[in-house]
Design a protein around this motif. Structure first.
Motif, PDB file in Angstrom:
ATOM      1  N   LYS A  93       3.393  14.887  -5.520  1.00  0.00           N
ATOM      2  CA  LYS A  93       4.447  14.682  -4.531  1.00  0.00           C
ATOM      3  C   LYS A  93       3.941  13.864  -3.352  1.00  0.00           C
ATOM      4  N   ALA A  94       2.634  13.809  -3.203  1.00  0.00           N
ATOM      5  CA  ALA A  94       2.043  13.059  -2.092  1.00  0.00           C
ATOM      6  C   ALA A  94       0.765  12.394  -2.558  1.00  0.00           C
ATOM      7  N   ALA A  95       0.499  11.221  -1.998  1.00  0.00           N
ATOM      8  CA  ALA A  95      -0.751  10.528  -2.275  1.00  0.00           C
ATOM      9  C   ALA A  95      -1.833  11.033  -1.325  1.00  0.00           C
ATOM     10  N   LEU A  96      -3.049  11.060  -1.794  1.00  0.00           N
ATOM     11  CA  LEU A  96      -4.171  11.519  -0.989  1.00  0.00           C
ATOM     12  C   LEU A  96      -4.623  10.403  -0.043  1.00  0.00           C
ATOM     13  N   ILE A  97      -4.768  10.743   1.229  1.00  0.00           N
ATOM     14  CA  ILE A  97      -5.363   9.792   2.173  1.00  0.00           C
ATOM     15  C   ILE A  97      -6.450  10.502   2.973  1.00  0.00           C
ATOM     16  N   GLN A  98      -7.461   9.731   3.333  1.00  0.00           N
ATOM     17  CA  GLN A  98      -8.557  10.258   4.139  1.00  0.00           C
ATOM     18  C   GLN A  98      -8.727   9.501   5.444  1.00  0.00           C
ATOM     19  N   SER A  99      -7.986   8.402   5.598  1.00  0.00           N
ATOM     20  CA  SER A  99      -8.177   7.577   6.790  1.00  0.00           C
ATOM     21  C   SER A  99      -6.974   6.664   6.986  1.00  0.00           C
ATOM     22  N   ALA A 100      -6.941   6.026   8.140  1.00  0.00           N
ATOM     23  CA  ALA A 100      -5.893   5.042   8.406  1.00  0.00           C
ATOM     24  C   ALA A 100      -6.030   3.857   7.462  1.00  0.00           C
ATOM     25  N   GLU A 101      -7.254   3.515   7.123  1.00  0.00           N
ATOM     26  CA  GLU A 101      -7.487   2.406   6.198  1.00  0.00           C
ATOM     27  C   GLU A 101      -6.859   2.693   4.838  1.00  0.00           C
ATOM     28  N   ASP A 102      -7.021   3.931   4.354  1.00  0.00           N
ATOM     29  CA  ASP A 102      -6.379   4.324   3.095  1.00  0.00           C
ATOM     30  C   ASP A 102      -4.870   4.142   3.184  1.00  0.00           C
ATOM     31  N   PHE A 103      -4.305   4.603   4.288  1.00  0.00           N
ATOM     32  CA  PHE A 103      -2.852   4.571   4.471  1.00  0.00           C
ATOM     33  C   PHE A 103      -2.340   3.138   4.538  1.00  0.00           C
ATOM     34  N   ILE A 104      -2.985   2.294   5.321  1.00  0.00           N
ATOM     35  CA  ILE A 104      -2.559   0.900   5.468  1.00  0.00           C
ATOM     36  C   ILE A 104      -2.608   0.174   4.132  1.00  0.00           C
ATOM     37  N   GLU A 105      -3.649   0.433   3.370  1.00  0.00           N
ATOM     38  CA  GLU A 105      -3.773  -0.203   2.060  1.00  0.00           C
ATOM     39  C   GLU A 105      -2.671   0.272   1.119  1.00  0.00           C
ATOM     40  N   ALA A 106      -2.408   1.575   1.127  1.00  0.00           N
ATOM     41  CA  ALA A 106      -1.373   2.129   0.247  1.00  0.00           C
ATOM     42  C   ALA A 106       0.006   1.591   0.599  1.00  0.00           C
ATOM     43  N   MET A 107       0.275   1.400   1.902  1.00  0.00           N
ATOM     44  CA  MET A 107       1.572   0.911   2.344  1.00  0.00           C
ATOM     45  C   MET A 107       1.697  -0.613   2.243  1.00  0.00           C
ATOM     46  N   GLY A 108       0.567  -1.280   2.067  1.00  0.00           N
ATOM     47  CA  GLY A 108       0.604  -2.741   1.997  1.00  0.00           C
ATOM     48  C   GLY A 108       0.923  -3.392   3.320  1.00  0.00           C
ATOM     49  N   TRP A 109       0.533  -2.730   4.410  1.00  0.00           N
ATOM     50  CA  TRP A 109       0.806  -3.267   5.738  1.00  0.00           C
ATOM     51  C   TRP A 109      -0.268  -4.263   6.145  1.00  0.00           C
ATOM     52  N   ASN A 110       0.161  -5.420   6.628  1.00  0.00           N
ATOM     53  CA  ASN A 110      -0.795  -6.410   7.116  1.00  0.00           C
ATOM     54  C   ASN A 110      -1.349  -5.958   8.454  1.00  0.00           C
ATOM     55  N   PRO A 111      -2.671  -5.846   8.587  1.00  0.00           N
ATOM     56  CA  PRO A 111      -3.237  -5.484   9.881  1.00  0.00           C
ATOM     57  C   PRO A 111      -2.876  -6.507  10.944  1.00  0.00           C
ATOM     58  N   ALA A 112      -2.877  -6.069  12.195  1.00  0.00           N
ATOM     59  CA  ALA A 112      -2.561  -6.961  13.312  1.00  0.00           C
ATOM     60  C   ALA A 112      -3.507  -8.148  13.306  1.00  0.00           C
ATOM     61  N   GLY A 113      -2.948  -9.305  13.474  1.00  0.00           N
ATOM     62  CA  GLY A 113      -3.766 -10.510  13.540  1.00  0.00           C
ATOM     63  C   GLY A 113      -4.015 -11.148  12.196  1.00  0.00           C
ATOM     64  N   GLU A 114      -3.710 -10.450  11.089  1.00  0.00           N
ATOM     65  CA  GLU A 114      -3.901 -11.052   9.778  1.00  0.00           C
ATOM     66  C   GLU A 114      -2.818 -12.090   9.555  1.00  0.00           C
ATOM     67  N   PRO A 115      -3.186 -13.287   9.198  1.00  0.00           N
ATOM     68  CA  PRO A 115      -2.168 -14.321   9.056  1.00  0.00           C
ATOM     69  C   PRO A 115      -1.226 -14.028   7.904  1.00  0.00           C
ATOM     70  N   VAL A 116       0.061 -14.243   8.141  1.00  0.00           N
ATOM     71  CA  VAL A 116       1.055 -14.135   7.081  1.00  0.00           C
ATOM     72  C   VAL A 116       1.147 -15.478   6.398  1.00  0.00           C
ATOM     73  N   LYS A 117       1.185 -15.482   5.072  1.00  0.00           N
ATOM     74  CA  LYS A 117       1.171 -16.747   4.349  1.00  0.00           C
ATOM     75  C   LYS A 117       2.321 -17.642   4.795  1.00  0.00           C
ATOM     76  N   PRO A 118       2.032 -18.876   5.184  1.00  0.00           N
ATOM     77  CA  PRO A 118       3.057 -19.738   5.740  1.00  0.00           C
ATOM     78  C   PRO A 118       3.870 -20.470   4.686  1.00  0.00           C
ATOM     79  N   GLU A 119       3.336 -20.564   3.473  1.00  0.00           N
ATOM     80  CA  GLU A 119       4.010 -21.379   2.482  1.00  0.00           C
ATOM     81  C   GLU A 119       5.339 -20.776   2.085  1.00  0.00           C
ATOM     82  N   GLY A 120       6.314 -21.623   1.910  1.00  0.00           N
ATOM     83  CA  GLY A 120       7.607 -21.158   1.423  1.00  0.00           C
ATOM     84  C   GLY A 120       7.675 -21.262  -0.089  1.00  0.00           C
ATOM     85  N   ILE A 121       8.499 -20.423  -0.683  1.00  0.00           N
ATOM     86  CA  ILE A 121       8.648 -20.467  -2.133  1.00  0.00           C
ATOM     87  C   ILE A 121       9.517 -21.658  -2.504  1.00  0.00           C
ATOM     88  N   GLN A 122       9.286 -22.225  -3.649  1.00  0.00           N
ATOM     89  CA  GLN A 122      10.089 -23.342  -4.105  1.00  0.00           C
ATOM     90  C   GLN A 122      11.459 -22.831  -4.530  1.00  0.00           C
TER      91      GLN A 122
END
Length: 372
Positions: free
Chosen positions: A278-307
């Motif tokens: 019913k729940a995923a195991l997490i041990q840290s904020a890093e685990d949580f961010i990775e599981a949620m797929g959240w881009n950390p602050a300052g990480e560039p978002v890909k600028p390219e547009g899809i065709q």
């Protein structure tokens, strides 16, 4: 007064026998609470399934008198009264079948920001749980400084989550099991006041409502429904935080639990959630961010547009989703719901179609990636 959506929404909650789900269905069907009352007698013809008992319940002058009294309190104390029609109403919560038709808020925050989590747990928090709250929110704030932290102002994990959020300059909201004419427990009053500048206090309950046991269960659905993810820090094998976790799963939200020793009573609930998937195991904020797929602050978002011309068969809504993923990068389904303003049940269908067309890929934790 019967044209005031706020007063009509409050009055609707006071009509006996209708309930949360019934009230929301009436508003969804008629477009507004004001229309529900305006066309009360025609409801059985306009909305199949509406019984004469519902029509009779809506003929309730006392409900309007009470609603007007409540609005006087709201205006006198400079509170916000949010109906389902308000843009500032929590959009994630609005998608839930049993969402409150009206909410009362004091504070300063955006419920519809990109990232919202709730942290819940036992009232008998151990040093292990308290330290996790402090470490987790410290590290999360470094990567996701705009996240909103929701909890319930209760003893234990709730209050430590609020305080850790404040200490790390994160916005934090307490969902209350009573009206805004009091603070319960009173010993948390200072923290509640501190939250008003960056966060605040939210409730569905009118003034003069006591913090009765069943109100806490009702409150938990708001906590789960307005969040992208529920994090259970510590819990016994029974308790309100497990109810919140079940609600989150029922709303198709992500749920996480912090593991503990099998001999620790305060970790039994978390361990059971993990054991029962019913729940995923997490041990840290890093685990949580990775599981949620959240881009950390300052990480560039890909600028390219899809065709775009590679996908001539995309519908208007599909194009909207593709555009959002192009601009912002990988996003959780709940974030897409907010950004596109598309109901979650329709969003999941659209994402499935896009996946079948090879436009997006589903990743771990309900995150979607745009394929180039």
């Amino acid at each position: 007064m019967k044209n005031d959506e706020r007063i009509c929404s409050i009055a609707l909650t006071l009509c006996p026998g209708i309930g949360h789900i019934g009230a929301k269905r009436l508003i969804d069907g008629m477009g507004s609470a004001a229309e529900v009352f305006c066309q009360r007698k025609e409801l059985p013809e306009l909305l199949p399934g509406v019984s004469p008992a519902v029509v009779a319940a809506l003929d309730n002058p006392a409900a309007f008198l009470r609603a007007e009294h409540e609005m006087e309190f709201v205006e006198k104390n400079r509170l916000s009264c949010l109906t389902l029609k308000d843009e500032s109403y929590p959009s994630r919560l609005r998608e839930c079948e049993d969402a409150p038709v009206v909410l009362f808020f004091k504070g300063n925050t955006d419920f519809n920001r990109l990232r919202v989590i709730d942290m819940v747990g036992t009232r008998n928090a151990t040093e292990y749980g308290k330290q996790f709250c402090a470490d987790f929110l410290r590290d999360l704030s470094a990567s996701c400084p705009d996240v909103l932290v929701v909890s319930g102002l209760a003893y234990g994990i709730d209050i430590h989550s609020h305080r850790a959020a404040l200490a790390n300059h994160l916005s934090t909201v307490a969902v209350l099991a009573h009206g805004l004419d009091r603070i319960y427990p009173y010993v948390h009053r200072k923290t509640a006041i501190d939250m008003l500048e960056n966060g605040g206090l939210l409730t569905e309950f009118l003034t003069e409502t006591n913090p009765d046991r069943h109100n806490f269960v009702s409150r938990n659905r708001i906590v789960a429904g307005m969040s992208d993810a529920t994090i259970v820090v510590e819990s016994a094998d029974k308790g309100g935080s497990l109810i919140t976790a079940d609600l989150a799963v029922g709303y198709h939200r992500d749920c996480f639990a912090v593991p503990g020793r099998i001999s620790d009573a305060s970790s039994r609930g978390c361990n059971l959630l993990i054991r029962d998937n019913k729940a995923a195991l997490i041990q840290s904020a890093e685990d949580f961010i990775e599981a949620m797929g959240w881009n950390p602050a300052g990480e560039p978002v890909k600028p390219e547009g899809i065709q775009r011309d590679l996908f001539p068969e995309l519908s208007e809504d599909e194009e909207c989703i593709v555009g959002i993923l192009t601009r912002q990068g990988d996003l959780h389904v709940n974030a897409l719901v907010v950004e596109a303003d598309i109901p979650v049940n329709r969003m999941t269908g659209l994402l499935f179609e896009l996946e079948m067309k090879g436009v997006v890929r589903a990743m771990v934790g309900g995150v979607y990636h745009l394929l180039m």
